[in-house]
Motif scaffolding. Structure first.
Motif, PDB file in Angstrom:
ATOM      1  N   UNK A 156       0.821  -1.210   0.000  1.00 29.41           N
ATOM      2  CA  UNK A 156       0.000   0.000   0.000  1.00 29.41           C
ATOM      3  C   UNK A 156       0.855   1.260   0.000  1.00 29.41           C
ATOM      4  N   UNK A 157       1.895   1.271   0.784  1.00 30.48           N
ATOM      5  CA  UNK A 157       2.740   2.468   0.889  1.00 30.48           C
ATOM      6  C   UNK A 157       3.434   2.757  -0.435  1.00 30.48           C
ATOM      7  N   UNK A 158       3.943   1.723  -1.087  1.00 35.64           N
ATOM      8  CA  UNK A 158       4.646   1.929  -2.348  1.00 35.64           C
ATOM      9  C   UNK A 158       3.693   2.331  -3.482  1.00 35.64           C
ATOM     10  N   UNK A 159       2.433   1.890  -3.396  1.00 31.68           N
ATOM     11  CA  UNK A 159       1.437   2.367  -4.356  1.00 31.68           C
ATOM     12  C   UNK A 159       1.299   3.880  -4.234  1.00 31.68           C
TER      13      UNK A 159
ATOM     14  N   UNK B 210      -2.712   0.533  -8.873  1.00 32.53           N
ATOM     15  CA  UNK B 210      -1.256   0.536  -9.027  1.00 32.53           C
ATOM     16  C   UNK B 210      -0.843   0.240 -10.461  1.00 32.53           C
ATOM     17  N   UNK B 211      -1.437  -0.795 -11.051  1.00 31.37           N
ATOM     18  CA  UNK B 211      -1.079  -1.139 -12.437  1.00 31.37           C
ATOM     19  C   UNK B 211      -1.457  -0.018 -13.406  1.00 31.37           C
TER      20      UNK B 211
ATOM     21  N   UNK C   9      -7.549   6.485   1.424  1.00 23.54           N
ATOM     22  CA  UNK C   9      -7.882   7.770   0.818  1.00 23.54           C
ATOM     23  C   UNK C   9      -6.689   8.700   0.767  1.00 23.54           C
ATOM     24  N   UNK C  10      -5.716   8.514   1.653  1.00 22.37           N
ATOM     25  CA  UNK C  10      -4.539   9.386   1.641  1.00 22.37           C
ATOM     26  C   UNK C  10      -3.702   9.189   0.397  1.00 22.37           C
TER      27      UNK C  10
ATOM     28  N   UNK D 256      -9.265   6.936  -8.463  1.00 26.60           N
ATOM     29  CA  UNK D 256      -9.263   5.488  -8.714  1.00 26.60           C
ATOM     30  C   UNK D 256      -9.195   4.632  -7.459  1.00 26.60           C
ATOM     31  N   UNK D 257      -9.290   5.232  -6.275  1.00 27.46           N
ATOM     32  CA  UNK D 257      -9.125   4.452  -5.051  1.00 27.46           C
ATOM     33  C   UNK D 257     -10.171   3.355  -4.907  1.00 27.46           C
TER      34      UNK D 257
END
Length: 667
Positions: A46-49, A136-137, A662-663, A127-128
């Motif tokens: 999640x963080x790297x996304x 991510x993709x 959401x962040x 896009x969340x």
């Protein structure tokens, strides 16, 4: 050294370095975003996304900086930059100097990348709801596309190349581009091309993530509709510009670059209709993925045609080293897309009973086939010079080929447009037969009127009545809605509320009505156009299709950057002034200025061919019926798109997925 002198001497270099540096920084951030987003999607980190998406935003920010720098260089006439020298001069009006930003090869590429960066950022913020992997993709694919453009801008076609010697003035814009149409057509059509990458990215991301449900449709459809709307507007503006500037009496010549702008529009038209089938019935999943991917591949192909200059066209750039890069990019996109569809093909099959042929699903499926058939016809006509040139005998097709090959397909599409909205989902019954009386009656009435008027041309006896049938269906649907509201005792406020809830349907009907008006304008101007070549002495009169024009004389005007030979033609109480402009500073290049008198019935279109030593002048005069219907219908189409999709809140039901916090979309 005084500060003022220092600023004057280093300012051009600073602009060049700042612009080139912004592009290089954007390339680094774009590559970083692509690689990190793909890895984050695969590992579901999640963080790297979040980091990958913010790197994409940073790429877009660098493109904004580079664009501002280039526009500043143009507006300040910084002729130390090769791009500014080649595409502007001191005599060019300031609005056209600003438009030179996208008037050349390098600047238009930067504009393309800028639009993708900005719209892509908006798409990623929203896009969340699609889930971590799809989001991510999608970021990774868009970043990869953007990185390709940045590679070209940094290594091959930089708009920030500096000349060794700064000239006192530039070369100026091509005379054809010195027109108000330069301010509206190129930016819209280029934005349309760029925006097709967004639905492609989300469709490919859904395939990579193994998501073949309709969850991606709601998000992708909005951006596909944006691309379709921009492309529709760009095509219409291009037709209007060609009609008013080129002086040939027409608006569409089946030029290769016109064709490559039309094909992705056709593919996306098919997608916007078939996406409803997947949302409502869960069918045509493979078709929807394929259509979105096809539209983007056609955009890349069209960009290659325009940028390589390998196909003769008045719209293409000169042959340059940029062509092979886009050819390689097209090949990479094709391999990636076909491979992805092949791998995921087994998951895209529809289970259950096939849809009945006479149903809304069947109508949409047939419409898709017809639209793809038109794409195939146009594509073959476009690439035929390339294919035949490999055998040593280059062949080029004209308008007659497209009319014969695509005309019957367009006629069948109009039939479906007239009947399709009346066909129910699943099964059709007796009510369908009663409803079809309205478009059938409109068709028969117009055929009878045309036949009684002496029209014997089969295309005219099909095209115009079919356009009327489409309009009849739309009006019938609005009439049915009004009667329902009346029976329910609904007032205006209630009626507006009902339309608001179903604005997507009634907006689509309005777009269909606009297209019917466009069809009537196209048919009328094509089948009943009249033209005449005449040479007149002052005071002499000519009559064309019942319109009488009198030549009253000519004069030469000297303007700041060119001279104009202007003739005066009296049409009733109106004076038409066709002219020929000559640009001495551009090697004596000349440009026709057409004079047009427009009305809802017909346009009187006058072209000045030249003047003679005995005081006479030669003209080509056209009478083009119903041309204003084309522009009016186009406006109705855009209005229908806006009304039908403003503040859309409809989302497809999707299975539970891991959501990006959401962040991730912040900042």
């Amino acid at each position: 050294m005084p500060i003022a002198i220092l600023d004057h001497s280093v300012h051009p270099v600073i602009l060049a370095y700042l612009g080139a540096g912004a592009l290089l920084a954007g390339l680094v951030m774009g590559l970083f975003s692509a690689m990190l987003s793909f890895w984050a999607g695969w590992s579901q980190n999640v963080v790297m996304v979040q980091v990958g998406r913010r790197a994409f935003y940073a790429t877009a920010a660098m493109l904004v900086i580079a664009s501002v720098v280039l526009e500043t260089a143009l507006l300040t006439h910084d002729f130390s930059l090769a791009y500014v020298t080649e595409h502007s001069d001191l005599s060019t009006p300031i609005a056209l100097v600003a438009a030179a930003f996208y008037g050349g090869q390098e600047g238009s590429l930067l504009y393309w990348a800028l639009i993708l960066g900005l719209l892509g950022s908006v798409a990623l913020v929203a896009s969340a709801t699609l889930g971590l992997r799809v989001a991510a993709y999608a970021a990774g694919i868009m970043a990869a596309i953007l990185s390709f453009f940045l590679v070209v801008l940094v290594l091959v076609a930089s708009p920030f190349d500096v000349l060794q010697i700064t000239p006192p003035d530039g070369l100026g814009l091509n005379p054809v581009l010195r027109d108000g149409g330069m301010l509206i057509h190129p930016p819209v059509i280029l934005a349309g091309f760029a925006s097709f990458a967004i639905p492609f990215s989300f469709a490919a991301a859904a395939l990579l993530a193994g998501r073949s449900d309709a969850a991606w449709i709601a998000h992708t459809r909005r951006f596909a509709l944006l691309a379709w709307g921009l492309q529709s507007t760009g095509l219409l503006l291009g037709m209007w510009w060609a009609y008013h500037v080129l002086g040939w009496g027409g608006y569409w010549g089946w030029d290769p670059v016109e064709n490559v702008a039309l094909m992705p529009w056709l593919a996306t038209t098919a997608y916007l209709h078939s996406s409803q089938v997947q949302e409502r019935r869960g069918r045509l999943r493979g078709w929807n993925f394929g259509l979105v991917i096809l539209a983007f591949l056609l955009v890349v192909f069209g960009t290659f045609i325009v940028r390589s200059g390998i196909v003769p066209s008045v719209h293409t750039f000169a042959v340059s080293s940029i062509g092979p890069w886009f050819f390689g990019f097209l090949g990479a996109c094709l391999v990636f897309s076909v491979g992805l569809l092949a791998i995921r093909g087994g998951t895209l099959k529809t289970r259950g009973e096939p849809a009945p042929a006479v149903s809304r699903e069947g109508a949409f499926a047939l419409q898709n086939l017809l639209l793809i058939g038109v794409v195939a016809v146009v594509l073959w006509g476009t690439i035929l010079p390339l294919v035949s040139g490999m055998t040593g005998q280059e062949r080029v097709v004209g308008a007659a080929y497209y009319e014969r090959a695509a005309g019957p397909l367009f006629a069948a599409i109009l039939v479906l447009m007239a009947a399709g909205p009346l066909v129910p989902w699943r099964h059709a019954g007796a009510p369908l037969v009663r409803a079809l009386r309205w478009p059938a009656g409109a068709f028969a009435l117009i055929v009878a009127v045309l036949f009684a008027s002496g029209v014997r041309s089969l295309p005219a006896l099909l095209g115009i009545p079919l356009g009327a049938a489409v309009a009849g269906t739309v009006l019938y649907e609005y009439f049915r809605a009004a009667m329902r509201w009346r029976r329910a005792g609904a007032g205006w406020a209630r009626a507006v509320a009902l339309v608001s809830r179903k604005r997507r349907r009634y907006g689509a009907y309005l777009a269909h009505l606009g297209l019917a008006v466009v069809v009537l304008g196209l048919a009328g101007s094509h089948f009943w156009q009249q033209e005449k070549d005449v040479t007149l002495q002052p005071g002499q009169q000519v009559s064309v299709a019942g319109y009488s024009l009198t030549y009253t004389g000519s004069q030469v005007r000297q303007l700041s950057d060119h001279s104009e030979l202007v003739a005066a033609m009296q049409l009733g109480d109106r004076t038409l002034q066709p002219a020929r402009a000559t640009y001495a500073s551009l090697g004596g290049q000349s440009l026709t200025h057409v004079a047009i008198s427009s009305s809802p019935i017909a346009d009187v279109y006058v072209v000045l061919a030249g003047t003679n030593g005995d005081g006479s002048a030669s003209f080509r005069i056209f009478v083009n019926p119903l041309v204003t219907w084309i522009w009016s219908g186009g406006a109705v189409i855009i209005l229908g798109v806006l009304l039908g999709n403003a503040r859309e809140r409809r989302f497809a039901v999707a299975p539970a997925v891991v959501r990006v916090p959401s962040t991730v979309g912040a900042s």
